[in-house]
Write a protein that holds these residues in place. Structure first.
Motif, PDB file in Angstrom:
ATOM      1  N   LEU A 145     -74.342-100.609   2.943  1.00  0.00           N
ATOM      2  CA  LEU A 145     -74.542-100.362   1.434  1.00  0.00           C
ATOM      3  C   LEU A 145     -74.748-101.702   0.868  1.00  0.00           C
ATOM      4  CD1 LEU A 145     -72.149 -98.367   3.087  1.00  0.00           C
ATOM      5  CD2 LEU A 145     -71.298 -98.091   0.639  1.00  0.00           C
ATOM      6  N   TYR A 146     -76.066-101.382  -0.040  1.00  0.00           N
ATOM      7  CA  TYR A 146     -76.450-102.673  -0.518  1.00  0.00           C
ATOM      8  C   TYR A 146     -76.479-102.392  -2.051  1.00  0.00           C
ATOM      9  CZ  TYR A 146     -77.607-105.498   3.621  1.00  0.00           C
ATOM     10  OH  TYR A 146     -77.606-106.125   4.866  1.00  0.00           O
ATOM     11  N   GLU A 147     -76.108-103.376  -2.846  1.00  0.00           N
ATOM     12  CA  GLU A 147     -76.291-103.282  -4.471  1.00  0.00           C
ATOM     13  C   GLU A 147     -76.833-104.375  -4.969  1.00  0.00           C
ATOM     14  OE1 GLU A 147     -76.288-101.784  -7.595  1.00  0.00           O
ATOM     15  OE2 GLU A 147     -74.653-100.737  -6.828  1.00  0.00           O
ATOM     16  N   ARG A 148     -77.677-104.213  -5.938  1.00  0.00           N
ATOM     17  CA  ARG A 148     -78.443-105.219  -6.661  1.00  0.00           C
ATOM     18  C   ARG A 148     -78.242-105.127  -8.062  1.00  0.00           C
ATOM     19  NH1 ARG A 148     -85.101-106.432  -6.012  1.00  0.00           N
ATOM     20  NH2 ARG A 148     -84.804-104.873  -7.863  1.00  0.00           N
ATOM     21  N   GLY A 149     -77.489-104.046  -8.726  1.00  0.00           N
ATOM     22  CA  GLY A 149     -77.593-104.032 -10.111  1.00  0.00           C
ATOM     23  C   GLY A 149     -78.561-102.664 -10.716  1.00  0.00           C
ATOM     24  N   ASP A 150     -80.009-103.324 -10.503  1.00  0.00           N
ATOM     25  CA  ASP A 150     -80.895-102.352 -10.928  1.00  0.00           C
ATOM     26  C   ASP A 150     -81.454-101.575 -10.078  1.00  0.00           C
ATOM     27  OD1 ASP A 150     -82.085-104.657  -9.353  1.00  0.00           O
ATOM     28  OD2 ASP A 150     -84.095-104.167 -10.171  1.00  0.00           O
ATOM     29  N   ALA A 151     -80.805-101.646  -8.426  1.00  0.00           N
ATOM     30  CA  ALA A 151     -81.345-100.902  -7.318  1.00  0.00           C
ATOM     31  C   ALA A 151     -80.229-100.969  -6.455  1.00  0.00           C
ATOM     32  CB  ALA A 151     -82.451-101.685  -6.502  1.00  0.00           C
ATOM     33  N   GLY A 152     -80.382 -99.929  -5.069  1.00  0.00           N
ATOM     34  CA  GLY A 152     -79.309 -99.846  -4.212  1.00  0.00           C
ATOM     35  C   GLY A 152     -80.139 -99.497  -3.165  1.00  0.00           C
ATOM     36  N   LEU A 153     -79.420 -99.622  -1.979  1.00  0.00           N
ATOM     37  CA  LEU A 153     -80.118 -99.149  -0.666  1.00  0.00           C
ATOM     38  C   LEU A 153     -78.789 -98.730   0.251  1.00  0.00           C
ATOM     39  CD1 LEU A 153     -82.619-101.150   1.449  1.00  0.00           C
ATOM     40  CD2 LEU A 153     -80.483-100.457   2.644  1.00  0.00           C
ATOM     41  N   LEU A 154     -79.078 -97.755   0.952  1.00  0.00           N
ATOM     42  CA  LEU A 154     -78.174 -97.280   1.766  1.00  0.00           C
ATOM     43  C   LEU A 154     -78.811 -96.889   3.410  1.00  0.00           C
ATOM     44  CD1 LEU A 154     -75.311 -95.918   2.090  1.00  0.00           C
ATOM     45  CD2 LEU A 154     -76.196 -93.792   1.472  1.00  0.00           C
ATOM     46  N   LEU A 155     -78.292 -97.673   4.289  1.00  0.00           N
ATOM     47  CA  LEU A 155     -78.575 -97.633   5.439  1.00  0.00           C
ATOM     48  C   LEU A 155     -77.679 -96.790   6.344  1.00  0.00           C
ATOM     49  CD1 LEU A 155     -80.635 -98.575   7.999  1.00  0.00           C
ATOM     50  CD2 LEU A 155     -79.027-100.568   8.324  1.00  0.00           C
ATOM     51  N   TYR A 156     -78.328 -95.528   7.153  1.00  0.00           N
ATOM     52  CA  TYR A 156     -77.543 -94.867   8.213  1.00  0.00           C
ATOM     53  C   TYR A 156     -77.948 -95.435   9.475  1.00  0.00           C
ATOM     54  CZ  TYR A 156     -75.812 -91.259  11.106  1.00  0.00           C
ATOM     55  OH  TYR A 156     -75.185 -90.494  11.965  1.00  0.00           O
ATOM     56  N   ARG A 157     -77.159 -95.633  10.198  1.00  0.00           N
ATOM     57  CA  ARG A 157     -77.582 -95.788  11.662  1.00  0.00           C
ATOM     58  C   ARG A 157     -76.657 -94.751  12.507  1.00  0.00           C
ATOM     59  NH1 ARG A 157     -76.184-101.662  12.975  1.00  0.00           N
ATOM     60  NH2 ARG A 157     -77.177-100.947  15.199  1.00  0.00           N
ATOM     61  N   HIS A 158     -77.201 -94.315  13.606  1.00  0.00           N
ATOM     62  CA  HIS A 158     -76.513 -93.247  14.230  1.00  0.00           C
ATOM     63  C   HIS A 158     -75.490 -94.039  15.164  1.00  0.00           C
ATOM     64  CE1 HIS A 158     -75.900 -90.387  17.518  1.00  0.00           C
ATOM     65  NE2 HIS A 158     -76.273 -89.311  16.751  1.00  0.00           N
ATOM     66  N   PRO A 159     -74.339 -93.494  15.335  1.00  0.00           N
ATOM     67  CA  PRO A 159     -73.192 -94.303  16.248  1.00  0.00           C
ATOM     68  C   PRO A 159     -73.550 -94.528  17.772  1.00  0.00           C
ATOM     69  CG  PRO A 159     -72.488 -92.060  15.661  1.00  0.00           C
ATOM     70  CD  PRO A 159     -73.797 -92.228  14.929  1.00  0.00           C
ATOM     71  N   THR A 160     -74.374 -93.607  18.281  1.00  0.00           N
ATOM     72  CA  THR A 160     -74.457 -93.892  19.640  1.00  0.00           C
ATOM     73  C   THR A 160     -75.991 -94.044  20.250  1.00  0.00           C
ATOM     74  OG1 THR A 160     -74.609 -91.363  19.979  1.00  0.00           O
ATOM     75  CG2 THR A 160     -72.587 -92.621  20.076  1.00  0.00           C
ATOM     76  N   GLU A 161     -77.033 -93.711  19.179  1.00  0.00           N
ATOM     77  CA  GLU A 161     -78.511 -93.701  19.540  1.00  0.00           C
ATOM     78  C   GLU A 161     -79.063 -94.687  18.489  1.00  0.00           C
ATOM     79  OE1 GLU A 161     -79.669 -89.606  19.020  1.00  0.00           O
ATOM     80  OE2 GLU A 161     -78.499 -89.004  20.846  1.00  0.00           O
ATOM     81  N   PRO A 162     -80.529 -95.067  18.869  1.00  0.00           N
ATOM     82  CA  PRO A 162     -81.266 -95.924  17.976  1.00  0.00           C
ATOM     83  C   PRO A 162     -81.687 -95.366  16.782  1.00  0.00           C
ATOM     84  CG  PRO A 162     -82.609 -95.357  19.748  1.00  0.00           C
ATOM     85  CD  PRO A 162     -81.228 -94.670  20.087  1.00  0.00           C
ATOM     86  N   THR A 163     -81.426 -93.976  16.426  1.00  0.00           N
ATOM     87  CA  THR A 163     -82.170 -93.402  15.338  1.00  0.00           C
ATOM     88  C   THR A 163     -81.401 -93.950  13.975  1.00  0.00           C
ATOM     89  OG1 THR A 163     -80.665 -91.566  15.630  1.00  0.00           O
ATOM     90  CG2 THR A 163     -82.860 -91.336  16.522  1.00  0.00           C
ATOM     91  N   PHE A 164     -82.267 -94.149  12.967  1.00  0.00           N
ATOM     92  CA  PHE A 164     -81.770 -94.593  11.783  1.00  0.00           C
ATOM     93  C   PHE A 164     -82.520 -93.990  10.569  1.00  0.00           C
ATOM     94  CE2 PHE A 164     -84.814 -97.490  12.868  1.00  0.00           C
ATOM     95  CZ  PHE A 164     -85.395 -98.092  11.553  1.00  0.00           C
ATOM     96  N   SER A 165     -82.023 -94.196   9.301  1.00  0.00           N
ATOM     97  CA  SER A 165     -82.622 -93.681   8.241  1.00  0.00           C
ATOM     98  C   SER A 165     -82.029 -94.588   6.999  1.00  0.00           C
ATOM     99  CB  SER A 165     -82.420 -92.269   7.908  1.00  0.00           C
ATOM    100  OG  SER A 165     -81.211 -91.895   7.650  1.00  0.00           O
ATOM    101  N   PHE A 166     -82.823 -95.023   5.706  1.00  0.00           N
ATOM    102  CA  PHE A 166     -82.484 -95.339   4.822  1.00  0.00           C
ATOM    103  C   PHE A 166     -82.876 -95.025   3.448  1.00  0.00           C
ATOM    104  CE2 PHE A 166     -86.066 -98.029   6.135  1.00  0.00           C
ATOM    105  CZ  PHE A 166     -86.742 -98.430   4.945  1.00  0.00           C
ATOM    106  N   SER A 167     -82.102 -95.263   2.574  1.00  0.00           N
ATOM    107  CA  SER A 167     -82.588 -94.695   1.109  1.00  0.00           C
ATOM    108  C   SER A 167     -82.665 -95.862   0.124  1.00  0.00           C
ATOM    109  CB  SER A 167     -81.695 -93.616   0.471  1.00  0.00           C
ATOM    110  OG  SER A 167     -81.664 -92.303   1.486  1.00  0.00           O
ATOM    111  N   LEU A 168     -83.548 -95.913  -0.613  1.00  0.00           N
ATOM    112  CA  LEU A 168     -83.842 -97.001  -1.697  1.00  0.00           C
ATOM    113  C   LEU A 168     -83.921 -96.260  -3.009  1.00  0.00           C
ATOM    114  CD1 LEU A 168     -86.521 -99.210  -0.368  1.00  0.00           C
ATOM    115  CD2 LEU A 168     -84.462-100.092  -1.233  1.00  0.00           C
ATOM    116  N   GLY A 169     -83.145 -96.735  -4.178  1.00  0.00           N
ATOM    117  CA  GLY A 169     -83.120 -96.484  -5.424  1.00  0.00           C
ATOM    118  C   GLY A 169     -83.256 -97.498  -6.326  1.00  0.00           C
ATOM    119  N   CYS A 170     -84.160 -97.295  -7.417  1.00  0.00           N
ATOM    120  CA  CYS A 170     -84.273 -98.422  -8.281  1.00  0.00           C
ATOM    121  C   CYS A 170     -84.496 -97.930  -9.936  1.00  0.00           C
ATOM    122  CB  CYS A 170     -85.534 -99.082  -8.304  1.00  0.00           C
ATOM    123  SG  CYS A 170     -85.895-100.618  -8.923  1.00  0.00           S
TER     124      CYS A 170
END
Length: 242
Positions: A192-217
């Motif tokens: 979880l990442y915070e910047r005040g004017d923006a945020g980022l959320l990274l999801y990583r699968h617990p057992t596989e290399p798949t991942f995704s992330f969301s950016l907001g601003c």
């Protein structure tokens, strides 16, 4: 879990006054049917096990009353590998369990999903998060913080693990820190990442290399710049959230 309540309170004022802890008798009943409870789950119950004050995360119902009722109606899951912790209120019908054979950290376990079906093979369960506590922080940020940011983009690796292995999830935190984001504890596998004017959320699968992330601003121009930078660095093609 006090820190979790304070975390949610930032985005949902009054939350700390809405939650209701489960009483010790109810927790004892839960342990009678489920077996020894991981410390993280016990702390959750002692903080908001009776009610989450109307807050629903990931379309899941974590109320201890319903969990005990499930054990009373269905005796086959009692004191087995999986601890039933939440019912699925969505359309999938895949409930939430803690896998006590896959511990995480000092006192947590992997969170998995599967149907509440006696004949469902345990090996077919779907791992979702390395632990319950990380799931709670991740879901709270996803459902409470990101919607406050009007401009959002999403990025996902291929669903096939072999194809996903060509991409590196560790590049996302590195770029986030370069862009002035600060990582929020305690999530370790996801981020979880915070910047005040923006945020980022990274999801990583617990057992596989798949991942995704969301950016907001907050600013559309800055959102476009961030999206292009993350596309260039990760090699993933993002899509705007409408």
């Amino acid at each position: 879990m006090k820190a979790l309540v304070e975390f949610i309170e930032k985005y949902r004022p009054g939350f700390s006054e809405e939650v209701v802890p489960a009483d010790e008798l109810a927790i004892a009943h839960m342990e009678k049917y489920a077996g020894p409870l991981p410390g993280a789950y016990r702390r959750f119950l002692q903080t908001m096990g009776a009610s989450m004050g109307g807050l629903e995360l990931a379309e899941a119902d974590f109320a201890i009353e319903g969990n005990i009722g499930t054990y009373l109606v269905m005796d086959w899951p009692q004191r087995e590998r999986y601890i039933y912790v939440a019912g699925d209120d969505g359309l999938a019908g895949w409930d939430y369990f803690l896998d006590r054979t896959r511990p995480h950290g000092a006192d947590d376990c992997m969170l998995v999903r599967m149907p509440l079906d006696e004949n469902f093979p345990p090996e077919a369960s779907r791992p979702k998060h390395v632990g319950l506590e990380e799931f709670l922080y991740y879901s709270a940020f996803k459902e409470l913080r990101l919607p406050l940011l009007p401009h959002r983009w999403e990025f996902s690796s291929p669903e096939d693990p072999k194809a996903a292995a060509q991409y590196r999830a560790d590049l996302v935190p590195a770029l986030a820190e370069e862009q002035g984001f600060q990582r929020l504890p305690p999530a370790e596998h996801c981020a979880l990442y915070e910047r005040g004017d923006a945020g980022l959320l990274l999801y990583r699968h617990p057992t596989e290399p798949t991942f995704s992330f969301s950016l907001g601003c907050e600013d559309p121009v800055e959102m476009e710049r961030l999206a292009r930078d993350f596309e260039a660095r990760t090699g993933l093609k993002g899509k705007r959230v409408k």
